[in-house]
Design a protein around this motif. Sequence first.
Motif, PDB file in Angstrom:
ATOM      1  N   ALA A 140      -3.111  -4.051  -5.554  1.00 39.18           N
ATOM      2  CA  ALA A 140      -3.927  -3.068  -6.275  1.00 39.18           C
ATOM      3  C   ALA A 140      -3.750  -1.667  -5.694  1.00 39.18           C
ATOM      4  CB  ALA A 140      -5.396  -3.475  -6.241  1.00 39.18           C
ATOM      5  N   LEU A 141      -3.679  -1.556  -4.375  1.00 36.81           N
ATOM      6  CA  LEU A 141      -3.476  -0.250  -3.739  1.00 36.81           C
ATOM      7  C   LEU A 141      -2.099   0.311  -4.071  1.00 36.81           C
ATOM      8  CD1 LEU A 141      -5.081  -1.041  -0.282  1.00 36.81           C
ATOM      9  CD2 LEU A 141      -5.845   0.773  -1.839  1.00 36.81           C
ATOM     10  N   ALA A 142      -1.078  -0.543  -4.006  1.00 37.62           N
ATOM     11  CA  ALA A 142       0.269  -0.086  -4.345  1.00 37.62           C
ATOM     12  C   ALA A 142       0.318   0.393  -5.791  1.00 37.62           C
ATOM     13  CB  ALA A 142       1.268  -1.212  -4.112  1.00 37.62           C
ATOM     14  N   ASP A 143      -0.334  -0.338  -6.680  1.00 33.08           N
ATOM     15  CA  ASP A 143      -0.353   0.055  -8.096  1.00 33.08           C
ATOM     16  C   ASP A 143      -1.107   1.364  -8.286  1.00 33.08           C
ATOM     17  OD1 ASP A 143      -0.082  -0.627 -11.075  1.00 33.08           O
ATOM     18  OD2 ASP A 143      -2.263  -0.423 -10.846  1.00 33.08           O
ATOM     19  N   PHE A 144      -2.241   1.523  -7.620  1.00 31.82           N
ATOM     20  CA  PHE A 144      -3.039   2.738  -7.730  1.00 31.82           C
ATOM     21  C   PHE A 144      -2.234   3.966  -7.326  1.00 31.82           C
ATOM     22  CE2 PHE A 144      -6.337   5.472  -5.487  1.00 31.82           C
ATOM     23  CZ  PHE A 144      -6.809   6.062  -6.650  1.00 31.82           C
ATOM     24  N   TYR A 145      -1.486   3.841  -6.237  1.00 32.15           N
ATOM     25  CA  TYR A 145      -0.715   4.979  -5.735  1.00 32.15           C
ATOM     26  C   TYR A 145       0.680   5.074  -6.344  1.00 32.15           C
ATOM     27  CZ  TYR A 145      -4.118   6.279  -2.186  1.00 32.15           C
ATOM     28  OH  TYR A 145      -5.244   6.733  -1.547  1.00 32.15           O
ATOM     29  N   GLY A 146       1.058   4.102  -7.171  1.00 34.66           N
ATOM     30  CA  GLY A 146       2.404   4.124  -7.742  1.00 34.66           C
ATOM     31  C   GLY A 146       3.478   3.936  -6.691  1.00 34.66           C
ATOM     32  N   ARG A 147       3.182   3.116  -5.679  1.00 33.59           N
ATOM     33  CA  ARG A 147       4.104   2.878  -4.574  1.00 33.59           C
ATOM     34  C   ARG A 147       4.586   1.422  -4.599  1.00 33.59           C
ATOM     35  NH1 ARG A 147       4.835   7.580  -1.030  1.00 33.59           N
ATOM     36  NH2 ARG A 147       3.386   9.096  -1.934  1.00 33.59           N
ATOM     37  N   LYS A 148       5.678   1.175  -3.909  1.00 37.46           N
ATOM     38  CA  LYS A 148       6.225  -0.176  -3.860  1.00 37.46           C
ATOM     39  C   LYS A 148       5.489  -1.072  -2.873  1.00 37.46           C
ATOM     40  CE  LYS A 148      10.943   1.461  -4.853  1.00 37.46           C
ATOM     41  NZ  LYS A 148      12.313   1.621  -4.285  1.00 37.46           N
ATOM     42  N   HIS A 149       4.939  -0.481  -1.814  1.00 32.59           N
ATOM     43  CA  HIS A 149       4.425  -1.284  -0.712  1.00 32.59           C
ATOM     44  C   HIS A 149       3.032  -0.808  -0.298  1.00 32.59           C
ATOM     45  CE1 HIS A 149       8.614  -2.526  -0.307  1.00 32.59           C
ATOM     46  NE2 HIS A 149       8.942  -1.255  -0.183  1.00 32.59           N
ATOM     47  N   ALA A 150       2.251  -1.757   0.204  1.00 31.86           N
ATOM     48  CA  ALA A 150       0.943  -1.446   0.788  1.00 31.86           C
ATOM     49  C   ALA A 150       0.606  -2.509   1.817  1.00 31.86           C
ATOM     50  CB  ALA A 150      -0.136  -1.392  -0.288  1.00 31.86           C
ATOM     51  N   MET A 151      -0.113  -2.108   2.850  1.00 31.73           N
ATOM     52  CA  MET A 151      -0.635  -3.071   3.807  1.00 31.73           C
ATOM     53  C   MET A 151      -2.036  -2.656   4.207  1.00 31.73           C
ATOM     54  SD  MET A 151       1.790  -2.156   7.110  1.00 31.73           S
ATOM     55  CE  MET A 151       1.054  -3.350   8.217  1.00 31.73           C
ATOM     56  N   VAL A 152      -2.876  -3.655   4.473  1.00 32.31           N
ATOM     57  CA  VAL A 152      -4.289  -3.434   4.757  1.00 32.31           C
ATOM     58  C   VAL A 152      -4.564  -3.713   6.229  1.00 32.31           C
ATOM     59  CG1 VAL A 152      -6.603  -4.362   4.339  1.00 32.31           C
ATOM     60  CG2 VAL A 152      -5.107  -3.843   2.417  1.00 32.31           C
ATOM     61  N   PHE A 153      -5.335  -2.820   6.850  1.00 37.92           N
ATOM     62  CA  PHE A 153      -5.751  -2.960   8.237  1.00 37.92           C
ATOM     63  C   PHE A 153      -7.256  -3.233   8.296  1.00 37.92           C
ATOM     64  CE2 PHE A 153      -1.863  -0.585   8.369  1.00 37.92           C
ATOM     65  CZ  PHE A 153      -1.256  -0.895   9.579  1.00 37.92           C
ATOM     66  N   SER A 154      -7.723  -3.637   9.458  1.00 37.34           N
ATOM     67  CA  SER A 154      -9.138  -3.999   9.590  1.00 37.34           C
ATOM     68  C   SER A 154     -10.066  -2.790   9.675  1.00 37.34           C
ATOM     69  CB  SER A 154      -9.338  -4.901  10.813  1.00 37.34           C
ATOM     70  OG  SER A 154      -8.649  -6.123  10.630  1.00 37.34           O
ATOM     71  N   THR A 155      -9.551  -1.633  10.065  1.00 42.53           N
ATOM     72  CA  THR A 155     -10.324  -0.389  10.030  1.00 42.53           C
ATOM     73  C   THR A 155      -9.383   0.758   9.686  1.00 42.53           C
ATOM     74  OG1 THR A 155      -9.993   0.226  12.360  1.00 42.53           O
ATOM     75  CG2 THR A 155     -11.870  -1.211  11.871  1.00 42.53           C
ATOM     76  N   GLY A 156      -9.964   1.874   9.274  1.00 42.50           N
ATOM     77  CA  GLY A 156      -9.166   3.068   9.055  1.00 42.50           C
ATOM     78  C   GLY A 156      -8.576   3.594  10.345  1.00 42.50           C
ATOM     79  N   TYR A 157      -9.328   3.490  11.429  1.00 40.98           N
ATOM     80  CA  TYR A 157      -8.823   3.893  12.746  1.00 40.98           C
ATOM     81  C   TYR A 157      -7.561   3.099  13.075  1.00 40.98           C
ATOM     82  CZ  TYR A 157      -8.808   4.510  17.842  1.00 40.98           C
ATOM     83  OH  TYR A 157      -8.446   4.789  19.135  1.00 40.98           O
ATOM     84  N   GLN A 158      -7.609   1.784  12.874  1.00 42.67           N
ATOM     85  CA  GLN A 158      -6.446   0.959  13.173  1.00 42.67           C
ATOM     86  C   GLN A 158      -5.274   1.263  12.260  1.00 42.67           C
ATOM     87  OE1 GLN A 158      -8.376  -2.893  13.026  1.00 42.67           O
ATOM     88  NE2 GLN A 158      -7.994  -3.177  15.209  1.00 42.67           N
ATOM     89  N   ALA A 159      -5.540   1.686  11.042  1.00 43.60           N
ATOM     90  CA  ALA A 159      -4.444   2.044  10.145  1.00 43.60           C
ATOM     91  C   ALA A 159      -3.627   3.190  10.740  1.00 43.60           C
ATOM     92  CB  ALA A 159      -4.985   2.418   8.770  1.00 43.60           C
ATOM     93  N   ASN A 160      -4.302   4.228  11.206  1.00 45.58           N
ATOM     94  CA  ASN A 160      -3.575   5.346  11.826  1.00 45.58           C
ATOM     95  C   ASN A 160      -2.896   4.933  13.120  1.00 45.58           C
ATOM     96  OD1 ASN A 160      -3.642   7.668  10.193  1.00 45.58           O
ATOM     97  ND2 ASN A 160      -5.776   8.069  10.719  1.00 45.58           N
TER      98      ASN A 160
END
Length: 407
Positions: free
Chosen positions: A96-116
């Motif tokens: 759903a995130l990849a589709d929303f952004y029109g991107r090929k790939h997405a990955m989910v992290f447990s927090t926004g801090y951990q994403a960065n």
Amino acid sequence: MSLFHKFAPLRAAYDRLESAKSNPFNVAFDRVLSPTEARIGDREILLLGTNNYLGLTYDPAVIARAVEATEMFGTGTTGSRIANGSYDGHKRLERALADFYGRKHAMVFSTGYQANVGVLSALAGKNDHLLLDADCHASIYDGSRLGHAQVTRFRHNDPDDLANRLRRLGDTPGDKIVVVEGIYSMLGDAAPLREFAAVKREWGAYLVVDEAHSLGVLGQTGRGLAEAEAVEADVDFIVGTFSKSLGGVGGFCVGDMEGFDILRVVSRPYMFTASLPPSVIAAALEALHQLRTRPILRERLMDNARQFYYGLADLGFNLGPEPNPVVSAIMPDPETAFAFWSRLLDAGLYTNVSLPPATPKGLALLRSSVGAAHTPDQIDHALSLFAEVGRAMGLIAPARAEVRAAG
């Protein structure tokens, strides 16, 4: 000697706040009533410091999806994504995130801090160069340390300074990765992203944009500043969080680059952290759907942000440079900020105190965050309390009627 002796000066400052009954770190809400109201003891408090931009924490559909997921899958995954922590919901949210952004790939992290931390530490190795806006969030700086890259700071929102620093690195080996934010969390100012994108193209660098505070806020469909500035093709990676506009917790990264999925096995914060519970994933999926299908939420949000920002400006407060959901009043010093915050809370209004090193230029800020769920009357009430406390503390001019009476 205590192991905590090194924190003695901070402890002393903390104790002074306690004795003055103006410690914002000890506020506990006995009950949250809605996205805009809570209860402390027998007092109802207007919430103006929660980052609940679209007000989705109490959305009935979001809550229902979270309850359904808990009943079906339990309260947690008890493991990392690599081990036993990937459920169907995680995959659906990533699609759903990849589709929303029109991107090929997405990955989910447990927090926004951990994403960065996870993305930047993996993208930039010890022979690479991270070029960070001086006002970037702590998670961005922490990610740069974990990856051992060479770190260069450039002046906040200054494309010319970025270009100069890339020029100096011209023939230096290693990839150059520029990191900026969509909306900065302390003063609410947006990056000059078109200019940064042009510099990135000129020098063959990569560009990462943290849209934590601009997801659901900026852009025709709410994708953030890159969409609003029509430079999405120049942004190699977008990082964001679920804890602002999506009203939950978690983080993500999207991109188009081939080999993106290798991040899942080279990002230590991704590999060695338990994955998000099914309820949180389901809530984020539904909140993303609400963001996409209810543009009225963004319209209300920005209307409220402008009402509050210009209302404070008219009262005479010194503010950040532009109206966005983050609205910070610049205080003369930390003591004044704490006193102002305490008086507002006593009057029934909750905001945030932000201090260095988290703030730019050593500023002491009284930081508010406006949401779509606030009513115009609530915004007006908040402005009246800011006016009352500001005048009582001598920070803004008396009301005109009072001036005439005195004359």
